[in-house]
Design a protein around this motif. Sequence first.
Motif, mmCIF file in Angstrom:
data_model
loop_
_atom_site.group_PDB
_atom_site.id
_atom_site.type_symbol
_atom_site.label_atom_id
_atom_site.label_comp_id
_atom_site.label_asym_id
_atom_site.label_seq_id
_atom_site.Cartn_x
_atom_site.Cartn_y
_atom_site.Cartn_z
ATOM 1 N N HIS A 1 0.771 -1.068 0.085
ATOM 2 C CA HIS A 1 0.062 -0.014 -0.041
ATOM 3 C C HIS A 1 0.655 1.240 -0.056
ATOM 4 N N ALA A 2 1.973 1.213 0.738
ATOM 5 C CA ALA A 2 2.907 2.573 1.084
ATOM 6 C C ALA A 2 3.501 2.739 -0.466
ATOM 7 N N ILE A 3 3.926 1.688 -0.901
ATOM 8 C CA ILE A 3 4.747 1.853 -2.353
ATOM 9 C C ILE A 3 3.829 2.372 -3.391
ATOM 10 N N ASN A 4 2.565 1.728 -3.338
ATOM 11 C CA ASN A 4 1.760 2.374 -4.416
ATOM 12 C C ASN A 4 1.283 3.715 -4.150
ATOM 13 N N LYS A 5 1.469 4.241 -3.032
ATOM 14 C CA LYS A 5 0.840 5.527 -2.425
ATOM 15 C C LYS A 5 2.371 6.552 -2.790
ATOM 16 N N PHE A 6 3.252 6.021 -2.186
ATOM 17 C CA PHE A 6 4.576 7.089 -2.389
ATOM 18 C C PHE A 6 5.758 6.637 -3.150
ATOM 19 N N GLY A 7 5.563 5.391 -3.552
ATOM 20 C CA GLY A 7 6.706 4.956 -4.416
ATOM 21 C C GLY A 7 7.885 4.064 -3.652
ATOM 22 N N THR A 8 8.624 3.603 -4.430
ATOM 23 C CA THR A 8 9.617 2.673 -3.724
ATOM 24 C C THR A 8 10.829 3.247 -3.030
ATOM 25 N N ASP A 9 11.198 4.545 -3.586
ATOM 26 C CA ASP A 9 12.294 5.359 -3.099
ATOM 27 C C ASP A 9 11.927 5.910 -1.688
ATOM 28 N N PHE A 10 10.768 6.402 -1.556
ATOM 29 C CA PHE A 10 10.305 7.140 -0.476
ATOM 30 C C PHE A 10 10.183 6.092 0.649
ATOM 31 N N VAL A 11 9.776 4.892 0.412
ATOM 32 C CA VAL A 11 9.624 3.822 1.551
ATOM 33 C C VAL A 11 10.946 3.478 2.035
ATOM 34 N N GLU A 12 11.830 3.202 0.856
ATOM 35 C CA GLU A 12 13.073 2.859 1.218
ATOM 36 C C GLU A 12 13.879 4.133 2.304
ATOM 37 N N CYS B 1 0.128 6.503 6.276
ATOM 38 C CA CYS B 1 -0.890 5.677 5.542
ATOM 39 C C CYS B 1 -2.155 5.514 6.751
ATOM 40 N N GLN B 2 -2.586 6.465 7.187
ATOM 41 C CA GLN B 2 -3.573 6.542 8.280
ATOM 42 C C GLN B 2 -4.922 6.220 7.696
ATOM 43 N N GLU B 3 -5.117 6.396 6.568
ATOM 44 C CA GLU B 3 -6.532 5.753 5.975
ATOM 45 C C GLU B 3 -6.641 4.296 6.294
ATOM 46 N N LEU B 4 -5.493 3.678 6.568
ATOM 47 C CA LEU B 4 -5.833 2.105 6.840
ATOM 48 C C LEU B 4 -6.184 1.752 8.425
ATOM 49 N N ALA B 5 -6.066 3.045 9.232
ATOM 50 C CA ALA B 5 -6.650 3.074 10.643
ATOM 51 C C ALA B 5 -7.803 3.207 10.912
ATOM 52 N N PRO B 6 -8.532 2.566 12.128
ATOM 53 C CA PRO B 6 -7.871 1.732 13.145
ATOM 54 C C PRO B 6 -7.471 0.372 12.578
ATOM 55 N N ALA B 7 -6.313 -0.019 12.878
ATOM 56 C CA ALA B 7 -5.660 -1.469 12.293
ATOM 57 C C ALA B 7 -4.721 -2.156 13.242
ATOM 58 N N ILE B 8 -4.770 -3.570 13.083
ATOM 59 C CA ILE B 8 -3.795 -4.202 13.518
ATOM 60 C C ILE B 8 -2.717 -4.541 12.442
ATOM 61 N N VAL B 9 -1.300 -4.355 12.575
ATOM 62 C CA VAL B 9 -0.474 -4.673 11.564
ATOM 63 C C VAL B 9 0.220 -5.782 12.220
#
Length: 535
Positions: A357-368, A397-405
């Motif tokens: 989800h994070a990679i799709n939203k921000f891209g690989t470079d941002f996540v790395e 990625c707070q749109e996924l909250a509330p959540a248990i990861v």
Amino acid sequence: MNQLNWGTPEALRELLCEVVSWRSMTLTEGERNFPSKVEAKLRGLGYFQENPTHLLLHDADQGRRFLTALYKHPNAKETIVLISHFDTVNTEEYGDLEDFAYQPEELTNLLHERLDGLPEDVVQDLKSGEYLFGRGTMDMKMGLVMHMGLIEKATVEQWPINLLLLTVPDEEVNSAGMCAAVPKLLELKEKHDLTYKLFLNGEPVFSQEPGDENYYVYSGSIGKIMPSALFYGKETHVGEPLSGITAPYIASFLTQKMEWNLSLQETVRGETTPLPVTLQQKDLKLEYSAQTPYRAAALYNVFLMERNAEEIMDIFEKVAVNAASTCNRAYMEVCKEQYVDPVGEVSVLRYEALLTHAINKFGTDFVEAIKAAVHANSEWDDREKSLRIADTLMIQCQELAPAIVLLFAPPYYPAVNSSNDELITQCVEYVKEQGLAKFNLPVQQVHYFNGISDLSYVNYQDDGEGWTVFKSNTPVWGSGYIIPFDAMKELQAPVLNVGPLGKDAHKRTERLHMKSAFEEVPILVEGMIKMMINN
């Protein structure tokens, strides 16, 4: 015949006390220096003076090294790998006797003056004169000392088999030493044309229950894995508590369902894993304020025998979904009673889904870049970094909250077992028969060593790809932590653990049974190796 340096019980005792005096707590300078001292001792043997390249130090991580010492008979390919670790846990629990924790003779004498502060079973063992106390006496420097004695004797008597002594750091934390040693074992196998016949560990005997005095040999080693969770709620002011949902509230539901959960307990060959427990649960909020805590984390300890990481994650996910459902029902009931709208339902997702989800939203470079920033914090260990990577991604990625990861935190020890192997059956029978015949010592077989050991990283037996679930759900995989699964699969030889009797590992009353350590077990292991040669 050349004179043996370590050929008597007295000499082994003296060597053990010297080796124990070399302080080697995990992640200390002493641990980094320790293998050089072992090398210097072994370098005094004639064989290694004649074959200096057979005694080597190798890099592990963080300035730490492991040692290999190969005795190679010119006409032999079959090789027994003698495995030990030399790191110890810390010594704070010794209190004002801490300075003597690494001085077994002195500590044992001093404890006679402290009988009032010791448990009754410890007092009896102390008065018996049969035990030597001190950090590392039991876990597990005696195993290393026994292997040093065996390899010396093999070189002098020219046993027609190869022995490869391997001693590593870090078993007490991440087993980084053993993980680094796995590819080196393959390299040495190729270089010297070795056939690995047996991986023989010298971990001490652990009691099966309190008060257990029996002697055991182990034809396998229990596995350990740490399913973990990041709980991400919705922040609010304490004056408006139902405008959010706290992470500790969410966490309480999963922890209650994970603790002592029978679905995560295994019974194999009549042996049962300890129940899962919580190793850590904490709020990730670093300071006090009137904002409610909306991020928390928990680490759960699960032992395993035949299950792999994929199976554990599947069960963990079912437990988490059940916990989230229970949490949501309780939360909705409160909202209904208070006439407020809920902020949402707690969902459950695996770390790999969050990462995607994070990679799709921000891209690989941002996540790395996020991962790199977490890894740059030298004060955080691999467990903390695992949680913080997931936490930082969830903040974005707070749109996924509330959540248990759901995720895995290091370390992971795969279970290993060789009970069905013909050689192991022969070895166990030999030790049983000779234990009774020579020492009137009843010997029992246990299928899974219950103290966790570095045997987990050889003879990997997962036929499927269960380890890929571990890889994809461990946030620090490949950067701070790695297990050489592919190389482990190539180290195909049975495993066995035969070590000395001791008590109270990781306690201030850690102690070693001297007759077992200096007389019985070295003779039984030597005889077992010679039985293998004759067969």
